[in-house]
Design an enzyme around this catalytic site. Sequence first.
Site, PDB file in Angstrom:
ATOM      1  N   HIS A 483      -2.583   0.826   0.278  1.00  0.00           N
ATOM      2  CA  HIS A 483      -2.226  -0.341   1.090  1.00  0.00           C
ATOM      3  C   HIS A 483      -2.480  -0.079   2.573  1.00  0.00           C
ATOM      4  O   HIS A 483      -3.155  -0.864   3.258  1.00  0.00           O
ATOM      5  CB  HIS A 483      -0.748  -0.678   0.854  1.00  0.00           C
ATOM      6  CG  HIS A 483      -0.227  -1.835   1.639  1.00  0.00           C
ATOM      7  ND1 HIS A 483      -0.005  -3.075   1.088  1.00  0.00           N
ATOM      8  CD2 HIS A 483       0.133  -1.960   2.948  1.00  0.00           C
ATOM      9  CE1 HIS A 483       0.453  -3.902   2.007  1.00  0.00           C
ATOM     10  NE2 HIS A 483       0.550  -3.241   3.150  1.00  0.00           N
ATOM     11  N   GLU A 484      -1.937   1.021   3.071  1.00  0.00           N
ATOM     12  CA  GLU A 484      -2.095   1.313   4.499  1.00  0.00           C
ATOM     13  C   GLU A 484      -3.552   1.600   4.845  1.00  0.00           C
ATOM     14  O   GLU A 484      -4.015   1.273   5.945  1.00  0.00           O
ATOM     15  CB  GLU A 484      -1.196   2.488   4.906  1.00  0.00           C
ATOM     16  CG  GLU A 484       0.297   2.243   4.714  1.00  0.00           C
ATOM     17  CD  GLU A 484       0.797   0.966   5.365  1.00  0.00           C
ATOM     18  OE1 GLU A 484       0.211   0.511   6.372  1.00  0.00           O
ATOM     19  OE2 GLU A 484       1.790   0.397   4.855  1.00  0.00           O
ATOM     20  N   HIS A 487      -5.325  -1.640   5.540  1.00  0.00           N
ATOM     21  CA  HIS A 487      -5.128  -2.053   6.940  1.00  0.00           C
ATOM     22  C   HIS A 487      -6.056  -1.269   7.865  1.00  0.00           C
ATOM     23  O   HIS A 487      -6.671  -1.821   8.781  1.00  0.00           O
ATOM     24  CB  HIS A 487      -3.677  -1.794   7.365  1.00  0.00           C
ATOM     25  CG  HIS A 487      -2.693  -2.810   6.898  1.00  0.00           C
ATOM     26  ND1 HIS A 487      -2.875  -4.164   7.061  1.00  0.00           N
ATOM     27  CD2 HIS A 487      -1.476  -2.662   6.301  1.00  0.00           C
ATOM     28  CE1 HIS A 487      -1.828  -4.814   6.577  1.00  0.00           C
ATOM     29  NE2 HIS A 487      -0.971  -3.922   6.107  1.00  0.00           N
ATOM     30  N   HIS A 490      -9.615  -2.358   7.821  1.00  0.00           N
ATOM     31  CA  HIS A 490      -9.755  -3.616   8.563  1.00  0.00           C
ATOM     32  C   HIS A 490      -9.994  -3.320  10.048  1.00  0.00           C
ATOM     33  O   HIS A 490     -10.786  -3.995  10.717  1.00  0.00           O
ATOM     34  CB  HIS A 490      -8.483  -4.446   8.370  1.00  0.00           C
ATOM     35  CG  HIS A 490      -8.654  -5.897   8.631  1.00  0.00           C
ATOM     36  ND1 HIS A 490      -7.603  -6.797   8.567  1.00  0.00           N
ATOM     37  CD2 HIS A 490      -9.735  -6.649   8.971  1.00  0.00           C
ATOM     38  CE1 HIS A 490      -8.048  -8.012   8.837  1.00  0.00           C
ATOM     39  NE2 HIS A 490      -9.323  -7.944   9.099  1.00  0.00           N
TER      40      HIS A 490
END
Length: 694
Positions: A483-484, A487, A490
């Site tokens: 998940h991290e 980010h 991105h």
Amino acid sequence: MPNPFLADDYHIRWSTLTADYIESDIKQALERAEQRLNAIRNLATENVSYANTFAAFEKAAEELERGWGRLSHLDSVDDNPEQRAAMNAVLPEVSAFYSQIFLDSQIWASLKAFSESPDAKALSPVKQRFIEETCADFIQSGADLDATQKAEVAEIEAELSQKTKKFSENVLDSTNAWEIVIHDEARLAGLPEMAKEAARLDALQNSHGSEDAPKWRFTLQHPSMGPVMQHGEDDSLRKEIWEANCTVGRDGEYDNTDLIWEVLELRQRKAEILGRQSFPDLILQRRMAKNGQAALDFTEDLHGKIQEEFLKETKELQDFKAEKTGGTSAPLEPWETAYWSEKRRKEQYAFDDEALRPYFPVASVMDGMFSITSKLFGIEIAEKEAVFGKDEDGKVQVWHEECKFYDVQDSATGELLGSFYADWHPRPTKRGGAWMNSLKTGGPVADGGAREPHLGLMIGNMTKPVGDKPALLDHREVETIFHEFGHLLHHLLGDVEVKSLSGTNVPWDFVELPSQIMENFCWDRESLDLFARHYETGETLPDELFLKMLSAKNYMSATGFMRQLALGKLDLELHQNFSQYKGGDLDAVDAKILADYKTPLATDSPTMARRFSHLFSGPVAYASGYYSYKWAEVLDADAFTRFQEDGILNTETGMSFRREILARGNSRPVAESYRAFMGRDPELEPLLERAGLA
């Protein structure tokens, strides 16, 4: 080293960022920012250009953003009294600076003058969007208010900065204020051996017990308390830990109750001054939801779709406990739910998630994740040798000995796209949870020079190494790392000529799409085989264990789904309908708002609002935006159907996601980016199907 917090070093010299430099560095950065802003203020209308207005405005506070960003990061991962005192000393000035920029009539006049000029219409679409977004920021922040109203908004922002900082300190300090040391090993019955050994070593490190007379120390950090609540057979121990966890942000000098009401009132007052009925209406007007009622409607619609299954799961768990204990079916105690839920899962699926840990050593998880993303997104990731606490030629400095550093290059060109730090294990000076942040935004250079690399970080509080074993993660921790990293990708793969529009600078109900879509790769056999390997033998996850994991994937799915909806509902109700709850008992308000969202329990739990850092750790933070996690789940579940259709590791699909979603940032409306990748608007059904709730 002069001004270490402001130094324009790509490889940050963390050992030089000491408390004695904070005040002088930050004040110097404030002075430089004011000088640059004065140049914008003093422009004659006929002399405005993109370079001396919007481009200059974007760069005006570069040193301050750099220095304050580094300090805020250290505050999160390496809190200490001297640093905290120095940070709090300059916080009022920094807060005042940022709160008044968008209220400054002279700056606004110069920017507005250029935005209305013919030259502005001739710029590239990305620069035109930057102008539109910046003007919207000014208007939304109160640039058109009168002088009295502007002064009040600025005062509110300053108060919010100080109160939310205190909220975060209270959560950290009250978490660290509690420990329990167990002397009788019999009380640890049911705990996984790794959790017991970690507690024994932790006790030794904190001067409790000895090799011959062991003791076991537990804290309120999740890797420590979590296994007890899930597996511990000693009901009284689970109750004691639950009661302690309830005190975080609640008791004595750490009580956040008054701060919460004060923050809510300040946010409501700000919204009213700015012409909105509520804080969500103010915050969400440029996000995908558009207003607070739409976000509430989204939450309540999902609630209606899963409530029946949620109540069914609740009753089944009550019946299971009654069957095993010979009692009557009734609500469980809050310290019993995780324990009995785990026992039922083991019986129903013959699956113990602890059996997965040996296949998830953190280094292998990272390496496999890098392999997956390299194939999908056309990148190469390599760890660089790093040192802690000193300068060493050719080596990167890190802020803690457990921290690692990586470079990310484009596979086709060899170009350095960015670098990042990773710091995965808990310690008393580090706040809880997991997060990603940026330290530098790079990207294309307008004059055609070499591309500037991005710099970021990802942080967690995962299971630590135990003895001579590596850090062996549970599956949820693996999902968190993915998940991290979503980010982070991105940020690192942003390719926008205007830095303020790059990477994660998107509406918050879109920002979770890249992170949450990465979690899907933790469930697919093809992708799992790239990282789920036994730490001793190197064997991949056995088919039998994999199938059990998949079968149990949606166990208590509606309950987990409802918990996320409850957090979003609490957030939105407190902010959207503040006047209804103002002055009430915080726990009673929580119970009223979440009457149909919480699992019925034999003992009422106090509200988690007092430690809800997502909402109250910053002037805005995730306030009025926690629903974004579920909103983005709709997007990620739908978008992942393309990966499933084209092939989980299909490079063409991955490069399309990189090109249309990751690289674009906020350079165009995010709904357009989604349609560019999927060829249509998002659909809800894939989320419900994935959760087994369709």
